[in-house]
Enzyme design. Structure first.
Site, PDB file in Angstrom:
ATOM      1  N   HIS A 169       9.622 -43.238 -39.738  1.00 46.37           N
ATOM      2  CA  HIS A 169       8.705 -41.880 -39.952  1.00 46.37           C
ATOM      3  C   HIS A 169       8.654 -41.072 -40.016  1.00 46.37           C
ATOM      4  O   HIS A 169       8.713 -39.929 -41.058  1.00 46.37           O
ATOM      5  CB  HIS A 169       7.348 -42.402 -39.020  1.00 46.37           C
ATOM      6  CG  HIS A 169       6.377 -43.990 -38.800  1.00 46.37           C
ATOM      7  ND1 HIS A 169       6.550 -44.252 -40.303  1.00 46.37           N
ATOM      8  CD2 HIS A 169       7.014 -44.776 -37.171  1.00 46.37           C
ATOM      9  CE1 HIS A 169       6.403 -45.253 -39.799  1.00 46.37           C
ATOM     10  NE2 HIS A 169       6.187 -46.081 -38.459  1.00 46.37           N
ATOM     11  N   CYS A 199     -16.325 -33.340 -46.795  1.00 48.18           N
ATOM     12  CA  CYS A 199     -16.796 -32.737 -48.591  1.00 48.18           C
ATOM     13  C   CYS A 199     -17.784 -34.105 -48.676  1.00 48.18           C
ATOM     14  O   CYS A 199     -17.933 -35.252 -47.091  1.00 48.18           O
ATOM     15  CB  CYS A 199     -16.654 -32.804 -48.958  1.00 48.18           C
ATOM     16  SG  CYS A 199     -15.219 -33.476 -49.718  1.00 48.18           S
ATOM     17  N   THR A 226     -17.239 -37.085 -49.812  1.00 49.04           N
ATOM     18  CA  THR A 226     -16.873 -38.187 -50.010  1.00 49.04           C
ATOM     19  C   THR A 226     -15.284 -37.596 -49.130  1.00 49.04           C
ATOM     20  O   THR A 226     -14.722 -38.854 -48.284  1.00 49.04           O
ATOM     21  CB  THR A 226     -15.751 -38.526 -51.109  1.00 49.04           C
ATOM     22  OG1 THR A 226     -15.105 -37.170 -51.739  1.00 49.04           O
ATOM     23  CG2 THR A 226     -16.693 -38.808 -51.892  1.00 49.04           C
ATOM     24  N   HIS A 248       2.193 -42.722 -38.391  1.00 51.46           N
ATOM     25  CA  HIS A 248       3.008 -43.159 -39.552  1.00 51.46           C
ATOM     26  C   HIS A 248       3.471 -41.553 -40.227  1.00 51.46           C
ATOM     27  O   HIS A 248       4.651 -41.347 -41.201  1.00 51.46           O
ATOM     28  CB  HIS A 248       2.733 -44.409 -40.379  1.00 51.46           C
ATOM     29  CG  HIS A 248       3.068 -45.080 -39.968  1.00 51.46           C
ATOM     30  ND1 HIS A 248       2.982 -46.516 -40.417  1.00 51.46           N
ATOM     31  CD2 HIS A 248       3.038 -45.789 -38.592  1.00 51.46           C
ATOM     32  CE1 HIS A 248       3.165 -47.853 -39.682  1.00 51.46           C
ATOM     33  NE2 HIS A 248       2.772 -46.711 -38.589  1.00 51.46           N
ATOM     34  N   ASP A 306     -18.331 -28.409 -47.135  1.00 53.20           N
ATOM     35  CA  ASP A 306     -18.530 -27.783 -49.031  1.00 53.20           C
ATOM     36  C   ASP A 306     -19.690 -28.049 -48.259  1.00 53.20           C
ATOM     37  O   ASP A 306     -20.752 -28.101 -47.057  1.00 53.20           O
ATOM     38  CB  ASP A 306     -18.555 -28.066 -50.066  1.00 53.20           C
ATOM     39  CG  ASP A 306     -19.085 -29.821 -50.108  1.00 53.20           C
ATOM     40  OD1 ASP A 306     -19.121 -30.438 -49.437  1.00 53.20           O
ATOM     41  OD2 ASP A 306     -18.146 -30.277 -51.238  1.00 53.20           O
TER      42      ASP A 306
HETATM   43  C1  RB5 Z   1     -19.951 -32.424 -53.979  1.00 55.86           C
HETATM   44  O1  RB5 Z   1     -20.609 -32.650 -54.783  1.00 55.86           O
HETATM   45  C2  RB5 Z   1     -19.239 -33.716 -54.112  1.00 55.86           C
HETATM   46  O2  RB5 Z   1     -18.347 -33.532 -55.097  1.00 55.86           O
HETATM   47  C3  RB5 Z   1     -17.646 -33.093 -53.264  1.00 55.86           C
HETATM   48  O3  RB5 Z   1     -18.429 -32.742 -52.377  1.00 55.86           O
HETATM   49  C4  RB5 Z   1     -16.661 -34.510 -52.783  1.00 55.86           C
HETATM   50  O4  RB5 Z   1     -17.160 -35.494 -52.605  1.00 55.86           O
HETATM   51  C5  RB5 Z   1     -16.002 -33.959 -53.865  1.00 55.86           C
HETATM   52  O5  RB5 Z   1     -14.217 -34.443 -53.704  1.00 55.86           O
END
Ligand code: RB5
Length: 157
Positions: A133, A65, A67, A98, A8
């Site tokens: 597994h 993304c 996180t 696993h 993203d």
């Molecule tokens: C975008 O601000 C953020 O929410 C997205 O990149 C991601 O971290 C969501 O899980």
């Protein structure tokens, strides 16, 4: 290996460098976007990669993304996909050995490009261990079975 990749806007800063890194390593990369860092919704791009993996057109999926969480959660909704958010090399190895993970969610905001490259090296080269597994992964994937999905569990209460 054929690797589908997407991000993203929050992961975009690492998406193209990671795609280049994978090409240098000899992988065929399918870039599912986006093309700019304009704000966008990660489910739109996670879904493309997940479907390519689910139908066998890609061997693995790489999603970035902010996180690595939301984009992996979205991909994991597609039948046949086992997507995990990963921040360390050790977890990259274990999710392959696993869990036979086939899609990885990376953080473009909290993990450096160099660390994500190392994570990808391990994710793409570590074999599934099989054995006990394999039985667990088979149980996990029962949700892909239309006869199992949506059937309420009988806990005998
Ligand atoms: C975008 O601000 C953020 O929410 C997205 O990149 C991601 O971290 C969501 O899980």
């Amino acid at each position: 290996m054929r690797v589908a990749i997407a991000s993203d806007h929050a992961g975009f800063v690492q998406k193209d460098p990671l795609a280049d890194y994978l090409r240098v390593k000899g992988h065929e990369v399918i870039d599912c976007g986006p093309r700019t860092d304009d704000r966008c919704d990660y489910p739109d791009f996670a879904d493309k990669v997940a479907r390519l993996v689910a139908c066998g057109e890609a061997d693995r999926g790489v999603l970035v993304c902010g996180t690595g969480l939301g984009i992996a959660m979205t991909a994991d909704k597609v039948a046949g996909v086992r997507a995990v958010p990963i921040q360390t090399v050790d977890f990259a190895r274990l999710c392959r050995e696993h869990n036979d993970a086939n899609v990885i969610g990376l953080s473009g905001r909290f993990v450096s490009l160099e660390d994500n490259e190392a994570i990808l090296d391990v994710f793409l080269t570590t074999e599934f261990a099989g054995g006990r597994h394999a039985e667990r992964v088979a149980k996990m994937m029962r949700e892909d079975d239309p006869e199992f999905a949506g059937v309420p569990l009988d806990f005998g209460m």
